[in-house]
Motif scaffolding. Structure first.
Motif, short mmCIF file in Angstrom:
data_model
loop_
_atom_site.label_atom_id
_atom_site.label_comp_id
_atom_site.label_asym_id
_atom_site.label_seq_id
_atom_site.Cartn_x
_atom_site.Cartn_y
_atom_site.Cartn_z
N LEU A 1 0.85 -1.21 0.00
CA LEU A 1 0.00 0.00 0.00
C LEU A 1 0.87 1.25 0.00
O LEU A 1 0.63 2.21 -0.75
CB LEU A 1 -0.90 -0.03 1.24
N LEU A 2 1.92 1.24 0.81
CA LEU A 2 2.77 2.42 0.93
C LEU A 2 3.64 2.62 -0.31
O LEU A 2 4.18 3.70 -0.52
CB LEU A 2 3.63 2.32 2.19
N ALA B 1 -4.19 7.26 -2.27
CA ALA B 1 -5.28 8.06 -1.72
C ALA B 1 -6.64 7.54 -2.19
O ALA B 1 -7.58 7.42 -1.41
CB ALA B 1 -5.11 9.52 -2.11
N ALA B 2 -6.73 7.20 -3.47
CA ALA B 2 -8.01 6.73 -4.01
C ALA B 2 -8.45 5.43 -3.34
O ALA B 2 -9.60 5.27 -2.93
CB ALA B 2 -7.90 6.54 -5.53
N VAL B 3 -7.53 4.49 -3.20
CA VAL B 3 -7.93 3.19 -2.64
C VAL B 3 -8.22 3.31 -1.16
O VAL B 3 -9.12 2.66 -0.63
CB VAL B 3 -6.85 2.11 -2.93
N VAL B 4 -7.50 4.19 -0.46
CA VAL B 4 -7.76 4.38 0.97
C VAL B 4 -9.12 5.03 1.19
O VAL B 4 -9.89 4.62 2.05
CB VAL B 4 -6.62 5.21 1.60
N LYS C 1 -12.02 6.64 -10.07
CA LYS C 1 -12.28 5.26 -10.51
C LYS C 1 -11.02 4.63 -11.06
O LYS C 1 -10.65 3.51 -10.69
CB LYS C 1 -13.35 5.26 -11.61
N SER C 2 -10.35 5.34 -11.95
CA SER C 2 -9.18 4.72 -12.61
C SER C 2 -8.04 4.56 -11.63
O SER C 2 -7.34 3.54 -11.62
CB SER C 2 -8.76 5.54 -13.82
N GLN C 3 -7.84 5.54 -10.74
CA GLN C 3 -6.76 5.43 -9.76
C GLN C 3 -7.01 4.25 -8.82
O GLN C 3 -6.10 3.47 -8.50
CB GLN C 3 -6.65 6.72 -8.94
N ALA D 1 -4.80 0.85 -8.45
CA ALA D 1 -4.25 0.54 -7.12
C ALA D 1 -4.60 -0.89 -6.71
O ALA D 1 -3.75 -1.64 -6.23
CB ALA D 1 -4.77 1.54 -6.10
N LEU D 2 -5.85 -1.26 -6.90
CA LEU D 2 -6.26 -2.62 -6.52
C LEU D 2 -5.51 -3.66 -7.33
O LEU D 2 -5.11 -4.71 -6.82
CB LEU D 2 -7.77 -2.79 -6.71
N ALA D 3 -5.34 -3.37 -8.62
CA ALA D 3 -4.62 -4.33 -9.47
C ALA D 3 -3.20 -4.53 -8.95
O ALA D 3 -2.70 -5.65 -8.87
CB ALA D 3 -4.62 -3.82 -10.91
#
Lengths: 185, 382
Positions: A112-113, A121-124, A148-150, A154-156
């Motif tokens: 994550l870091l 920031a988007a995923v958090v 959405k795209s960020q 990030a999840l990927a």
């Protein structure tokens, strides 16, 4: 402010402090900065406490300050960070051989870091704070499509780096004595 | 998990739980309350000075510094470092301990004990406060992993209660990072009572219980995040299973105003503990009502009236009700809006003195009367 309001603020702060520090840490990757951001947000909330309470959502108030301040800090520090390339603070090393899911959590936190700031920031905001795309976009000052795209990117990356998948959650719960997963303050 | 959803779906809840667990590795220090309040006062003072300067520009430069030092109620205090938190220990209860002893330990070396004495009553000794609280259920049975009563006074408070039979230990996490392990003690209430496990703990007021985990011999059974808001002592009423989706936190004011010239408000706190309503009403101290589900209907808490304090009631409305009216014995009619907070439908009624309610009605959003009756409604009775 009278003693009752001070007591009310104190109780709010005791509940909000751990989560705000973790939010700051998730956004900046730096523990000291996270504590500074949380203190700043809470001090500003205290200064405007009657108005904050009338608005009815002090959590959202302090969260917004932390997010905005973390973005301002990033803008000021971005050049330094690119030049030094030093990695953000990672999780403290745990004892070897722990059978309580520590390694999985540490791997996810490190991954994550390592995300770029915008993706992190988007995923958090979307998946940890459970904000809608509209709320997250407003907080980050960008478009809904950007959020959405960020978050998707990030999840990927987290799935690749840290094995972020539902079956990992199920297998942890099936083991013997262990630390509880789920919400922690 | 659909990325087209406005809000992440259920599968994303697992993602959230994983991120929550990962971020949980980062343990913040104790909250620096005094430093934050001091800094907040300086911010407020700077704003006040900036505002005053707009009306007295010519004078501010000459008198601002001595003025700041002498403003009543705005003394600037130095930043203080957090003090060392008290050390709490648990003393194991051995097989030869007194029969009525269910918990023992120390706070900074000073011993405390919790016993169940005749009544049944919980007796807490060894600390500056001595709490003789009721609440030791005569049956001692509970469906929750730990069914607690909490009370306190002065410098400390206690949690104690019956433990479900399958619970082998409880782990308490405190706000300063200390962890305590409680092992239930078998106790029989009365000569013919059933033998059931009990346990408890005494804590200093400045330490809050931030999490309780109940273990069976198979592992984690459930956990609870207590409510510590508004001066409460660890209200534990909502147990969660590992992996269960956790309600997000929110704080909402559901009613406010002035009575006899003094402000009042009722604030709802929703979080992993469930729901708690805190009434800050002149004449009443720390009145709290907690419940576990947004779908609750009926009374949450109500007071009696007195010459010195208002009468109030907080309740959850049934589905479809948009506002409530009360007709008092003097003919006055009060209209009370229902406030929706994330699925919970709540309202607050408040009067000075002790009114007699002649009749009541409930209306939907179109103004149609959907329920009513004479006298005091069920949700307003103590």
């Amino acid at each position: 402010m009278d003693a009752a309001a001070d007591a009310e603020f104190t109780e709010f702060m005791l509940g909000a402090w751990p989560r705000l520090v973790r939010l700051g840490y998730a956004l900046t990757g730096d523990r000291g900065t996270a504590e500074d951001l949380a203190q700043t947000a809470l001090a500003r909330a205290y200064a405007a406490w009657p108005r904050v309470m009338r608005a009815g959502d002090p959590d959202a108030y302090v969260r917004k300050i932390v997010v905005n301040a973390s973005r301002d800090r990033f803008r000021k520090r971005r050049v330094d960070e690119l030049l030094t390339g030093s990695p953000p603070d990672g999780p403290a090393a745990g004892p070897a051989g722990r059978a309580d899911g520590f390694d999985d959590r540490a791997a996810l936190l490190t991954a994550l870091l390592r995300l770029p700031a915008g993706q992190r920031a988007a995923v958090v905001l979307r998946y940890w704070l459970d904000l809608t795309e509209t709320e997250a976009a407003a907080l980050l000052g960008c478009s809904v499509g950007n959020v959405k795209s960020q978050a998707s990117r990030a999840l990927a990356k987290l799935r690749l780096d840290a094995g972020l998948a539902p079956r990992a959650v199920v297998s942890e719960c099936a083991e013997g004595p262990q630390q509880a997963e789920g919400a922690q303050q | 998990m659909s990325m087209n959803d406005e809000r992440p779906g259920a599968a994303a809840g697992m993602v959230r739980d994983r991120i929550e667990a990962a971020l949980g590795l980062m343990q913040p220090p104790a909250a620096p309350v005094a430093a934050v309040i001091s800094r907040g006062r300086r911010i407020r003072l700077r704003r006040w000075v900036a505002g005053a300067a707009a009306f007295a520009v010519a004078v501010a430069a000459a008198v601002t510094v001595p003025l700041l030092a002498h403003l009543p109620g705005h003394r600037v205090t130095p930043v203080t470092r957090p003090t060392t938190p008290p050390k709490v220990t648990i003393t194991p209860i051995g097989p030869h301990a007194p029969r009525d002893l269910i918990a023992a330990g120390t706070i900074n070396g000073r011993p405390w004990t919790i016993r169940i004495v005749a009544g049944p009553t919980l007796q807490v000794t060894g600390q500056p406060f001595v709490a003789l609280g009721g609440g030791a259920d005569g049956t001692g049975t509970t469906s929750d992993p730990w069914s607690t009563v909490e009370a306190g006074g002065g410098t400390g408070y206690y949690l104690a209660g019956a433990v479900a039979p399958q619970v082998t230990r409880l782990s308490l996490e405190l706000s300063d990072g200390q962890r305590l392990t409680l092992v239930p003690v078998q106790h029989r209430i009365g000569a013919r009572g059933k033998v059931t496990p009990w346990t408890g703990v005494v804590l200093p007021r400045q330490l809050k219980v931030t999490k309780v985990v109940a273990y069976s011999r198979h592992g984690v059974l459930a956990y609870a995040i207590p409510f510590n808001g508004a001066g409460q002592n660890a209200i534990i009423q909502n147990w969660l299973r590992p992996g269960q989706q956790v309600p997000g936190r929110l704080v909402r004011v559901i009613g406010s105003g002035k009575v006899s010239g003094r402000r009042w408000s009722v604030t709802v706190h929703r979080g992993p503990w469930g729901w708690c309503a805190i009434a800050a009403i002149p004449g009443w101290s720390g009145t709290t009502g907690c419940w576990s589900s947004a779908g609750r209907e009926g009374p949450i808490m109500s007071s009696g009236g007195s010459p010195a304090a208002p009468w109030f009631a907080v309740a959850a409305a049934r589905p479809g009700v948009s506002y409530v009216t009360l007709t008092l014995s003097n003919g006055a009619i009060t209209r009370i809006p229902v406030v929706t907070v994330d699925g919970a439908r709540l309202f607050v009624a408040l009067f000075v003195g002790k009114p007699r309610i002649a009749s009541w009605s409930e209306y939907d959003h179109a103004g149609r009367r959907v329920a009513g009756g004479s006298g005091t409604p069920a949700w307003a009775r103590q």
